[in-house]
Design an enzyme around this catalytic site. Structure first.
Site, mmCIF file in Angstrom:
data_model
loop_
_atom_site.group_PDB
_atom_site.id
_atom_site.type_symbol
_atom_site.label_atom_id
_atom_site.label_comp_id
_atom_site.label_asym_id
_atom_site.label_seq_id
_atom_site.Cartn_x
_atom_site.Cartn_y
_atom_site.Cartn_z
ATOM 1 N N SER A 63 0.859 -1.188 0.000
ATOM 2 C CA SER A 63 0.000 0.000 0.000
ATOM 3 C C SER A 63 0.892 1.233 0.000
ATOM 4 O O SER A 63 2.122 1.126 0.057
ATOM 5 C CB SER A 63 -0.900 0.001 1.235
ATOM 6 O OG SER A 63 -0.122 0.328 2.372
ATOM 7 N N LYS A 64 0.236 2.384 -0.010
ATOM 8 C CA LYS A 64 0.972 3.649 -0.064
ATOM 9 C C LYS A 64 1.984 3.785 1.075
ATOM 10 O O LYS A 64 2.983 4.471 0.946
ATOM 11 C CB LYS A 64 -0.022 4.819 0.012
ATOM 12 C CG LYS A 64 -0.739 5.033 -1.291
ATOM 13 C CD LYS A 64 -1.039 6.509 -1.492
ATOM 14 C CE LYS A 64 -1.425 6.819 -2.911
ATOM 15 N NZ LYS A 64 -2.540 5.998 -3.409
#
Ligand code: GLU
Length: 474
Positions: A246-247
């Site tokens: 994820s980010k």
């Protein structure tokens, strides 16, 4: 076994830019299609009006194009297909495969609450499963809103996933799920099955997060007498901490990697290795080699771990394989004015000298600036270590005098001058090499000093050495 030419699809929801996971799914579909002379189709799943945005559709298409994942037919937009979905919903109701559910929101919420209190998973009670036709008509006459649910039959739903193997679900675990909401809008598990059938999809290749949807979609296929495609679910991609990528782990968008100066072929190469390997030692592949060697049977179930360092290495390997001219062309695609005022042959020589030291096109731009501009300052750490007293200044001045006398400016003569000086002073060549490098580039490491000096030219070297001699030691 499906002997038809495969038709596969990538079906992103345009609620964000194309991320690495989506790109990997698109790539495996594309590879499968190209390998088996089939078709790779693109379907934009834009039924969620609130979250879907045209700009994301554009961005996804642009990223796919940049990666070279070209699709074969017109893009299918789900938002334009409500007529088809509605007709299918009607058909399912007419054929007794689906029914109207008039249960109010409040009633369903209460059922959910009771399930929670009892500690059991929520299951629709089936209150409207067998409503009398008269009751249905009365509800309709009264304008009562309804959703449409599919009758989940008894028994098991089974499929042979090409990666995860046989998956068998007891239908008891699935309640009569909604296929159309009270506002009439169709839900994901219906439209995916309808579209995959309508588009003639033979193989559904997608992330393993969709495994739990597959049984429901197969129920829709069966209710509609559609042929059931093959399924292949791809392993999850994790970050280095083994949590879903994820980010939090850094850049996850394809566009970000493009902006960072990665070659698209390098990113494609790296993405292919996220869950697949050829069974040999080979790690560097051109897209054509990937097509040739890709096999869905060699995709593993085990989650893949995204490793930025490995990506950088793969990227560096792709840069080494390119000619300096190709590298320049690639840089100019996003920075058309880069070193435009410099002599083209000189720029090409610089790239040639540096290409096995860089990992991206941006690296190439950043790490070659010393060839185009005199250093403004000097790396403090390197200066403290390599140019720590005035004796160096004396050496550099002597070296500079020797350089001035060189007539044929090439690596050989530069090296002779330097080694002669070292010998006459009875010191190691390194004592002159390191400060010289610092004076010329401003930093403590780089390509071979003599190659660098030949390329920079006599005048530039002498000027930079003089300047450093005035400023250093710090
Ligand atoms: N639109 C879904 C997603 O973005 C993919 C659906 C599918 O591949 O079946 O996750």
């Amino acid at each position: 076994m499906n002997l038809k030419k495969p038709r596969v699809r990538f079906a992103p929801s345009p609620t964000g830019q194309l991320h690495l996971g989506g790109a990997r799914t698109a790539l495996f579909n594309w590879l499968y299609a190209r390998k088996h002379c089939g078709k790779f189709l693109l379907r934009i799943e834009d039924t969620d009006k609130l979250r879907s945005k045209q700009e994301f559709t554009n961005q996804i298409c642009e990223s796919l194009r940049w990666l070279g994942l070209d699709w074969d037919e017109d893009i299918v937009f789900q938002s334009t297909r409500n007529e088809l979905y509605n007709s299918v919903i009607e058909k399912l109701m007419k054929n007794g495969k689906a029914y109207r559910c008039f249960c109010s929101k409040e009633r369903l919420a209460e059922e959910r609450k009771q399930a929670e209190i009892a500690g059991s998973g929520y299951f629709y009670s089936g209150a409207c499963r067998n409503l009398d036709e008269k009751v249905v008509q009365k509800n309709l006459k009264n304008g009562n809103s309804f959703s449409v649910r599919i009758y989940v039959p008894e028994g098991y739903t089974e499929f042979d996933d090409k990666i995860y193997g046989n998956i068998r679900v007891n239908n008891k675990e699935i309640d009569d799920f909604i296929i159309a909401r009270t506002d009439g809008s169709p839900v994901y598990n219906l439209v995916v099955a309808v579209d995959d059938n309508d588009m003639g999809i033979t193989h559904v290749i997608r992330g393993e997060d969709h495994i739990s949807n597959t049984a429901k979609q197969i129920m829709v296929y069966k209710a509609l007498n559609y042929p059931i495609p093959e399924f292949a679910h791809l392993p999850m991609i994790l970050g280095p901490d083994k949590k879903r990528l994820s980010k939090r782990h850094g850049a996850t968008g394809v566009q970000e990697y493009k902006d960072q100066g990665y070659l698209s072929d390098a990113l494609v190469n790296y993405l292919a290795l996220l869950g697949w390997n050829p069974g040999t030692e080979q790690e560097i592949f051109s897209p054509d080699e990937l097509i040739e060697q890709f096999s869905i049977g060699r995709v593993q179930k085990k989650s893949a771990v995204f490793d930025e360092k490995k990506l950088q290495w793969v990227s560096g390997q792709h840069i080494i394989k390119k000619s300096a001219n190709e590298i320049l062309d690639n840089i100019l695609t996003y920075d058309p004015n880069w070193q435009k005022s410099e002599d083209n042959d000189y720029v090409i020589k610089v790239i040639e000298l540096m290409k096995d030291r860089v990992r991206s096109l941006r690296d190439m731009q950043n790490m070659t600036s010393m060839f185009f501009k005199d250093p403004k300052d000097y790396d403090v750490k390197a200066a403290k270590k390599k140019w720590n007293d005035n004796s160096i200044n004396e050496l550099i001045e002597k070296f500079n005098n020797l350089l001035e006398n060189i007539e044929l400016w090439d690596t050989e003569n530069i090296e002779i001058a330097l080694r002669n000086l070292a010998e006459s002073k009875n010191i190691s060549a390194g004592k002159i090499i390191h400060p010289t490098r610092l004076a010329l580039s401003g930093i403590g490491s780089g390509p071979s000093l003599f190659d660098m000096m030949q390329l920079l030219g006599k005048e530039t070297c002498i000027r930079r050495l003089r300047k450093a001699n005035k400023i250093l030691p710090y």
